[in-house]
Scaffold this active site. Structure first.
Site, short mmCIF file in Angstrom:
data_model
loop_
_atom_site.label_atom_id
_atom_site.label_comp_id
_atom_site.label_asym_id
_atom_site.label_seq_id
_atom_site.Cartn_x
_atom_site.Cartn_y
_atom_site.Cartn_z
N SER A 1 8.97 12.56 4.10
CA SER A 1 9.92 11.53 3.66
C SER A 1 10.74 12.03 2.49
O SER A 1 10.26 12.82 1.66
CB SER A 1 9.12 10.30 3.24
OG SER A 1 9.94 9.39 2.55
N TYR B 1 1.47 5.82 -1.20
CA TYR B 1 2.11 6.21 0.06
C TYR B 1 2.93 7.49 -0.13
O TYR B 1 2.79 8.47 0.62
CB TYR B 1 3.01 5.08 0.58
CG TYR B 1 4.04 5.56 1.57
CD1 TYR B 1 3.69 5.84 2.88
CD2 TYR B 1 5.36 5.80 1.17
CE1 TYR B 1 4.64 6.34 3.77
CE2 TYR B 1 6.30 6.29 2.04
CZ TYR B 1 5.94 6.56 3.34
OH TYR B 1 6.87 7.06 4.21
N LYS C 1 2.55 11.72 1.29
CA LYS C 1 3.54 12.61 1.92
C LYS C 1 3.60 13.94 1.17
O LYS C 1 3.66 15.01 1.78
CB LYS C 1 4.92 11.93 1.98
CG LYS C 1 4.96 10.71 2.88
CD LYS C 1 4.62 11.05 4.32
CE LYS C 1 4.48 9.86 5.22
NZ LYS C 1 3.93 10.15 6.55
#
Ligand code: UD1
Length: 340
Positions: free
Chosen positions: A126, A151, A155
């Protein structure tokens, strides 16, 4: 006809990627735990492509199931790994769920791939890894900034886990695709985004408001240092994003990669403000959207849009759809699922 495993293949980006893989003639095996997706997506995929992928319900957190799966599918030539949780707010509330769901599972899959004679791996990363980048548009060389949420951290750590593994497993080749903001739906309106509960992302909130499920969209902040005061993002049509996965995989399968581990930005290169997204929706739908200006949302960066030169030149991929195309498909999908 190479056999490709798509984890999380019934999710939003996964399902569109399965369609594009099947369109290119790949044999696709989908696994999904259905924790944030519906089994009905399978018939949507089948209806678009005329072919049903092989499907198994499988929870990647169960290491024995993962080992059993790879034992039964030793001819898998590549893995596109979408399976992960993706709600930023929930990750702050429940970090261990995110570290377990997003990182344990990644480790289990890589352990299986590491013992194969050759393996090719595509990872869903991302643009969140860049945080608020200092320079726009953002190139792949922009520094990775410390994550704003568990979150986002999954990544970053996920990319590191893959890089570290590629350093020592010569048979493993991998590409991380750093997505900007995926939106829209398949133009047939047979598959699309299915947010559970109140959508946190802008575009499903817009379409649900227009469909009457929500009263009013809150625009989070109009006092940012941008031309109209609202935040700027790079919104990419999910079908364009899906196609980027196919070309990245083909790069690895054909051995054209320059290094065992590579990263690419996947965006359009165009930044759009929240108000421009609303205007685009109003243009393509012919509706007037009910919205109001609200306070800023914590954790939002001011602007993020991609420099896509590397993906354009190296992968030979370029986003084809405009913001209007994407908004049109998102609205068509919303109308279809609400029977409007
Ligand atoms: C968010 C995540 C990002 C994740 C991505 C996945 C945050 C801070 N970031 O990106 O880590 O990779 O989703 O899709 O959650 N907006 C409104 N009103 C709304 C919803 C959004 O004004 O009701 C604005 C936001 O302030 C932002 C823009 O719309 O400026 C896009 O928001 P969103 O769709 O949530 O995406 P990101 O925050 O960019």
């Amino acid at each position: 006809m190479d056999k490709i495993l798509v984890t999380g293949g019934l999710g939003f980006i996964g399902s569109h990627t399965v369609v594009e893989l099947q369109n290119e003639g790949f044999e696709v095996v989908v696994i999904d735990d259905l924790s944030n997706s519906s089994i009905d997506v399978l018939s949507g995929i089948t209806s678009i492509t005329g072919k049903s992928p092989v499907f198994e319900i499988l929870d990647l957190k169960d290491i024995q199931k993962v080992q059993g799966f790879f034992k039964n599918h030793q001819d898998i030539k590549g893995v596109i790994h979408f399976a992960a949780s993706k709600a930023v707010g929930e990750s702050v509330q429940n970090p261990l769920k995110y570290y377990e769901n997003n990182l344990n599972t990644l480790v289990y899959v890589l352990q299986e791939l590491s013992v194969l004679p050759t393996s090719n791996f595509i990872f869903s990363s991302s643009c969140t890894v860049y945080g608020q980048a200092d320079v726009m548009p953002i190139t792949e060389n922009a520094p990775v900034k410390s994550a704003e949420s568990p979150y986002g951290n999954t990544k970053q750590i996920g990319e590191e886990i893959i890089q570290d593994t590629c350093n020592v497993v010569p048979n493993l080749k991998a590409i991380s695709l750093r997505y900007f903001n995926p939106i829209g739906a398949h133009p047939t309106a047979k598959i699309g985004e299915l947010p559970i509960g109140v959508p946190q992302n802008l575009v499903p909130f817009i379409t649900q408001t227009a469909a009457g499920l929500r009263d009013c969209l809150s625009v989070f902040g109009d006092d940012y240092p941008t031309p109209d005061g609202t935040c700027i993002r790079d919104y990419i049509h999910v079908v364009d994003l899906a196609k980027a996965h196919v070309v990245a995989l083909q790069r690895l399968l054909s051995g054209n990669n320059e290094a065992n581990y590579e990263t690419f930005n996947v965006g359009t290169g165009v930044g759009s403000s929240v108000l421009e997204v609303i205007q685009s929706f109003e243009r393509v739908s012919g509706l007037s959207l009910n919205y109001k200006i609200a306070p800023r949302r914590e954790g939002d960066v001011i602007q993020a849009y991609a420099n896509t030169t590397k993906a354009n030149n190296v992968l030979g991929w370029k986003a084809q759809s405009t913001l209007d195309d994407a908004m049109k498909s998102a609205w068509l999908w919303e109308k279809q699922i609400r029977n409007l």
